[in-house]
Scaffold this motif. Structure first.
Motif, PDB file in Angstrom:
ATOM      1  N   LEU A 275      -1.534  11.646  -9.613  1.00 50.23           N
ATOM      2  CA  LEU A 275      -0.664  10.773  -8.835  1.00 50.23           C
ATOM      3  C   LEU A 275       0.364  11.575  -8.064  1.00 50.23           C
ATOM      4  CD1 LEU A 275       2.415  10.300 -10.233  1.00 50.23           C
ATOM      5  CD2 LEU A 275       1.027   9.224 -11.965  1.00 50.23           C
ATOM      6  N   SER A 276       0.958  10.909  -7.081  1.00 47.04           N
ATOM      7  CA  SER A 276       2.039  11.469  -6.273  1.00 47.04           C
ATOM      8  C   SER A 276       3.006  10.336  -5.969  1.00 47.04           C
ATOM      9  CB  SER A 276       1.487  12.089  -4.992  1.00 47.04           C
ATOM     10  OG  SER A 276       0.700  11.130  -4.287  1.00 47.04           O
ATOM     11  N   ALA A 277       4.162  10.656  -5.374  1.00 49.00           N
ATOM     12  CA  ALA A 277       5.168   9.624  -5.161  1.00 49.00           C
ATOM     13  C   ALA A 277       5.987   9.890  -3.909  1.00 49.00           C
ATOM     14  CB  ALA A 277       6.087   9.526  -6.377  1.00 49.00           C
ATOM     15  N   ALA A 278       6.430   8.795  -3.279  1.00 51.03           N
ATOM     16  CA  ALA A 278       7.371   8.835  -2.166  1.00 51.03           C
ATOM     17  C   ALA A 278       8.529   7.911  -2.523  1.00 51.03           C
ATOM     18  CB  ALA A 278       6.698   8.383  -0.879  1.00 51.03           C
ATOM     19  N   GLU A 279       9.729   8.463  -2.596  1.00 52.57           N
ATOM     20  CA  GLU A 279      10.888   7.678  -3.028  1.00 52.57           C
ATOM     21  C   GLU A 279      11.980   7.664  -1.974  1.00 52.57           C
ATOM     22  OE1 GLU A 279      12.241   8.042  -7.195  1.00 52.57           O
ATOM     23  OE2 GLU A 279      10.830   9.717  -7.309  1.00 52.57           O
ATOM     24  N   LYS A 312      10.996   9.643   6.793  1.00 52.70           N
ATOM     25  CA  LYS A 312       9.846   8.760   6.605  1.00 52.70           C
ATOM     26  C   LYS A 312       8.846   8.936   7.743  1.00 52.70           C
ATOM     27  CE  LYS A 312      12.256   5.064   4.032  1.00 52.70           C
ATOM     28  NZ  LYS A 312      13.582   5.687   3.932  1.00 52.70           N
ATOM     29  N   GLU A 313       9.365   9.098   8.939  1.00 53.01           N
ATOM     30  CA  GLU A 313       8.482   9.296  10.107  1.00 53.01           C
ATOM     31  C   GLU A 313       7.843  10.676  10.089  1.00 53.01           C
ATOM     32  OE1 GLU A 313       9.503   8.011  14.111  1.00 53.01           O
ATOM     33  OE2 GLU A 313      11.348   7.135  13.296  1.00 53.01           O
ATOM     34  N   LYS A 314       8.663  11.717   9.911  1.00 53.83           N
ATOM     35  CA  LYS A 314       8.172  13.083  10.060  1.00 53.83           C
ATOM     36  C   LYS A 314       7.261  13.515   8.923  1.00 53.83           C
ATOM     37  CE  LYS A 314      11.616  15.280  13.014  1.00 53.83           C
ATOM     38  NZ  LYS A 314      12.526  16.436  13.157  1.00 53.83           N
ATOM     39  N   LEU A 315       7.621  13.166   7.718  1.00 55.82           N
ATOM     40  CA  LEU A 315       6.884  13.676   6.563  1.00 55.82           C
ATOM     41  C   LEU A 315       5.779  12.742   6.093  1.00 55.82           C
ATOM     42  CD1 LEU A 315       9.834  15.124   4.428  1.00 55.82           C
ATOM     43  CD2 LEU A 315       8.382  16.312   6.077  1.00 55.82           C
ATOM     44  N   LEU A 340       4.125   4.179   2.884  1.00 55.06           N
ATOM     45  CA  LEU A 340       4.601   5.314   2.097  1.00 55.06           C
ATOM     46  C   LEU A 340       3.634   5.650   0.963  1.00 55.06           C
ATOM     47  CD1 LEU A 340       8.418   4.486   1.772  1.00 55.06           C
ATOM     48  CD2 LEU A 340       7.393   6.274   3.185  1.00 55.06           C
ATOM     49  N   ALA A 341       3.177   4.638   0.251  1.00 54.83           N
ATOM     50  CA  ALA A 341       2.266   4.874  -0.870  1.00 54.83           C
ATOM     51  C   ALA A 341       0.934   5.433  -0.388  1.00 54.83           C
ATOM     52  CB  ALA A 341       2.056   3.572  -1.643  1.00 54.83           C
ATOM     53  N   GLU A 342       0.408   4.861   0.669  1.00 62.02           N
ATOM     54  CA  GLU A 342      -0.899   5.306   1.172  1.00 62.02           C
ATOM     55  C   GLU A 342      -0.825   6.703   1.762  1.00 62.02           C
ATOM     56  OE1 GLU A 342      -2.572   0.799   2.195  1.00 62.02           O
ATOM     57  OE2 GLU A 342      -1.865   2.106   3.820  1.00 62.02           O
ATOM     58  N   GLN A 343       0.253   6.983   2.481  1.00 64.46           N
ATOM     59  CA  GLN A 343       0.368   8.297   3.109  1.00 64.46           C
ATOM     60  C   GLN A 343       0.583   9.414   2.085  1.00 64.46           C
ATOM     61  OE1 GLN A 343       0.129   9.391   6.407  1.00 64.46           O
ATOM     62  NE2 GLN A 343      -0.848   7.387   6.658  1.00 64.46           N
ATOM     63  N   VAL A 344       1.449   9.178   1.096  1.00 65.57           N
ATOM     64  CA  VAL A 344       1.674  10.242   0.118  1.00 65.57           C
ATOM     65  C   VAL A 344       0.413  10.468  -0.717  1.00 65.57           C
ATOM     66  CG1 VAL A 344       2.590   8.873  -1.851  1.00 65.57           C
ATOM     67  CG2 VAL A 344       3.442  11.194  -1.418  1.00 65.57           C
ATOM     68  N   ARG A 345      -0.357   9.435  -0.941  1.00 62.27           N
ATOM     69  CA  ARG A 345      -1.613   9.609  -1.671  1.00 62.27           C
ATOM     70  C   ARG A 345      -2.596  10.447  -0.867  1.00 62.27           C
ATOM     71  NH1 ARG A 345      -6.473   8.972  -2.328  1.00 62.27           N
ATOM     72  NH2 ARG A 345      -6.768   7.998  -0.297  1.00 62.27           N
ATOM     73  N   MET A 346      -2.696  10.160   0.444  1.00 64.49           N
ATOM     74  CA  MET A 346      -3.628  10.909   1.287  1.00 64.49           C
ATOM     75  C   MET A 346      -3.182  12.347   1.492  1.00 64.49           C
ATOM     76  SD  MET A 346      -5.035   8.226   4.158  1.00 64.49           S
ATOM     77  CE  MET A 346      -3.432   7.631   4.696  1.00 64.49           C
ATOM     78  N   ILE A 347      -1.886  12.553   1.709  1.00 61.59           N
ATOM     79  CA  ILE A 347      -1.372  13.907   1.936  1.00 61.59           C
ATOM     80  C   ILE A 347      -1.609  14.807   0.736  1.00 61.59           C
ATOM     81  CG2 ILE A 347       0.771  15.234   2.223  1.00 61.59           C
ATOM     82  CD1 ILE A 347       1.771  12.861   3.978  1.00 61.59           C
ATOM     83  N   THR A 348      -1.431  14.255  -0.449  1.00 60.22           N
ATOM     84  CA  THR A 348      -1.591  15.053  -1.668  1.00 60.22           C
ATOM     85  C   THR A 348      -2.997  14.958  -2.261  1.00 60.22           C
ATOM     86  OG1 THR A 348      -0.755  13.185  -2.977  1.00 60.22           O
ATOM     87  CG2 THR A 348       0.846  14.850  -2.290  1.00 60.22           C
ATOM     88  N   ASP A 349      -3.817  14.055  -1.714  1.00 62.61           N
ATOM     89  CA  ASP A 349      -5.183  13.831  -2.205  1.00 62.61           C
ATOM     90  C   ASP A 349      -5.193  13.504  -3.701  1.00 62.61           C
ATOM     91  OD1 ASP A 349      -7.939  13.548  -2.048  1.00 62.61           O
ATOM     92  OD2 ASP A 349      -8.309  15.664  -2.508  1.00 62.61           O
ATOM     93  N   THR A 350      -4.371  12.536  -4.081  1.00 63.80           N
ATOM     94  CA  THR A 350      -4.301  12.112  -5.472  1.00 63.80           C
ATOM     95  C   THR A 350      -5.012  10.776  -5.643  1.00 63.80           C
ATOM     96  OG1 THR A 350      -2.125  11.143  -4.988  1.00 63.80           O
ATOM     97  CG2 THR A 350      -2.171  13.328  -6.013  1.00 63.80           C
ATOM     98  N   ASP A 351      -5.233  10.399  -6.883  1.00 63.06           N
ATOM     99  CA  ASP A 351      -5.874   9.109  -7.167  1.00 63.06           C
ATOM    100  C   ASP A 351      -4.919   7.947  -6.957  1.00 63.06           C
ATOM    101  OD1 ASP A 351      -8.534  10.030  -8.231  1.00 63.06           O
ATOM    102  OD2 ASP A 351      -7.208  11.089  -9.623  1.00 63.06           O
ATOM    103  N   PHE A 352      -3.636   8.196  -7.184  1.00 59.42           N
ATOM    104  CA  PHE A 352      -2.622   7.157  -7.008  1.00 59.42           C
ATOM    105  C   PHE A 352      -1.454   7.699  -6.194  1.00 59.42           C
ATOM    106  CE2 PHE A 352      -4.795   5.869 -10.858  1.00 59.42           C
ATOM    107  CZ  PHE A 352      -4.914   4.491 -10.724  1.00 59.42           C
ATOM    108  N   GLY A 353      -0.956   6.860  -5.285  1.00 59.19           N
ATOM    109  CA  GLY A 353       0.266   7.154  -4.561  1.00 59.19           C
ATOM    110  C   GLY A 353       1.276   6.059  -4.855  1.00 59.19           C
TER     111      GLY A 353
END
Length: 416
Positions: A275-279, A312-315, A340-353
């Motif tokens: 998993l990964s996270a965007a807060e 949020k836009e840049k990262l 945010l959830a979908e992008q952080v999941r794709m950027i980190t290639d995790t099962d959950f964002g």
């Protein structure tokens, strides 16, 4: 057997130190089958300390005193108990050697007052201090049992486990059955609702007993029983645990005293998930909770604290028209939480964002009320789940409850 705990120290009465010793000792004594009916806090005053000891001896079989056994003149616990019992104090040779060696090894001059830390009451059993200097005491007198322990928790807890507990088992508890307990942990439900769901069990169950109590964002239920052996106790405890789990399967996340983030890390490790996270409003609190669990590195690959719209836009590639503009839903919205959830999941290639965005307060943001929070869980090859929370409390309470809510919903998904 009944016990009373007397914590000694004016600093406790002034609120400068929290009395964690009483909590620790109450839990430990319960496991020995000893009921703690009273906890007393008294300052560094000889008269009031002796009065507290006298009162405790009238209503308890075992009296434990913590604190007030250091080198200074206001360390009066041993003096007060000795005077109350009509006994004298003397220097214990082994305890004195321990104190002297401490100063010798550090090449520091030992002042005369440090000899007080080696004092013991006549007729008592000295309790060596493996993590400090002041020796403890244990003694029986006219059918009562007295134990003196240090005040610092790092000294008190080891002395209780290694010295006082064996002494109690040998001298005071020869006929007592120990108490065995299991801690059941629940999330996503408040204490009052949980108690309501368990009301029939609580009212009709005398053994084992059921005791719920709440912490921030979770509830613990302790089930306890007395038994001559652990094997007999566990038969009763396991049977009751199964009944409780059947009543609350969607909320009971552990049968041990662990936080929900630990349960999540264990489950995801077993499943080979990441998993990964965007807060935003929680500022990394979610990631801190997850990474506080040993072994979380195999599960948590990374995250981003995206506090500003610019980040949020840049990262995380949140479209500008979602964040700003007359018709934009704004940063605090379901739409942005989903991205945010979908992008952080794709950027980190995790099962959950995981994602959080909201208003923690104390002021409104984007003309949206304090406590409005959106959380999202993006799972690989699944539809992203977004939840709206309307929380109450101060800034820190809102942040903690947000994290607990998200962790609970994640646990529900991975525990299926």
């Amino acid at each position: 057997m009944k016990a009373e705990i007397i914590a000694v120290g004016t600093e406790l009465l002034l609120g400068q130190i929290v009395n964690t010793n009483a909590q620790f000792l109450s839990v430990e004594l319960a496991t020995l089958g000893i009921d703690v009916y009273f906890q007393t806090v008294v300052g560094d005053n000889m008269t009031r300390l002796q009065e507290s000891i006298q009162l405790a001896s009238q209503r308890a079989d075992i009296i434990l005193l913590t604190g007030g056994i250091g080198p200074t003149q206001d360390d009066l616990t041993k003096d007060a108990l000795a005077a109350f019992l009509g006994r004298e104090l003397h220097i214990d040779r082994l305890a004195m050697d321990h104190v002297a060696q401490f100063f010798t090894k550090r090449d520091v001059h030992m002042t005369e007052n440090n000899r007080r830390q080696a004092l013991v009451i006549d007729g008592s059993t000295p309790l060596p201090n493996a993590t400090g200097l002041a020796v403890g005491n244990a003694l029986s007198h006219e059918g009562k049992y007295y134990i003196i322990l240090p005040g610092p928790p790092k000294e008190m807890a080891p002395m209780f486990h290694e010295q006082a507990k064996p002494w109690l088992l040998q001298h005071a508890l020869t006929d007592e059955m120990p108490i065995y307990s299991t801690m059941l942990k629940f999330a996503g439900i408040g204490e009052s609702l949980l108690e309501d769901r368990l009301l029939d069990l609580i009212q009709n169950q005398s053994d084992p007993t059921i005791a719920p109590y709440a912490k921030e964002g979770e509830v613990t239920v302790r089930i306890s029983t007395k038994a001559p052996s652990e094997q007999e106790a566990m038969i009763k405890l396991n049977a009751l645990e199964k009944q409780i789990q059947l009543l609350l399967p969607e909320h009971m996340y552990a049968n041990g005293d662990i936080p929900i983030e630990k349960a999540i890390v264990d489950l995801m490790t077993d499943q080979g998930k990441t998993l990964s996270a965007a807060e935003s409003c929680t500022g990394g609190l979610l990631m801190e909770r997850i990474t506080s669990v040993p072994g979380s590195a195999t599960v948590f690959l990374g995250g981003i604290v995206c506090y500003s719209n610019q980040m949020k836009e840049k990262l995380l590639n949140v479209p500008h028209d979602l964040l700003e503009g007359d018709d934009a839903p704004g940063a605090v919205s379901a739409e942005v939480a989903q991205v945010l959830a979908e992008q952080v999941r794709m950027i980190t290639d995790t099962d959950f964002g995981l994602a959080i965005t909201g208003v923690a307060g104390p002021a409104y943001s984007e003309r949206k009320p304090v406590g409005l929070v959106y959380i999202a869980i993006a799972e690989r090859d699944k539809k992203t789940e977004v939840y709206e929370l309307n929380l109450i409390g101060n800034r820190e309470t809102i942040r903690v409850r947000t994290v607990k809510s998200l962790l609970y919903r994640l646990w529900r998904i991975i525990a299926k």
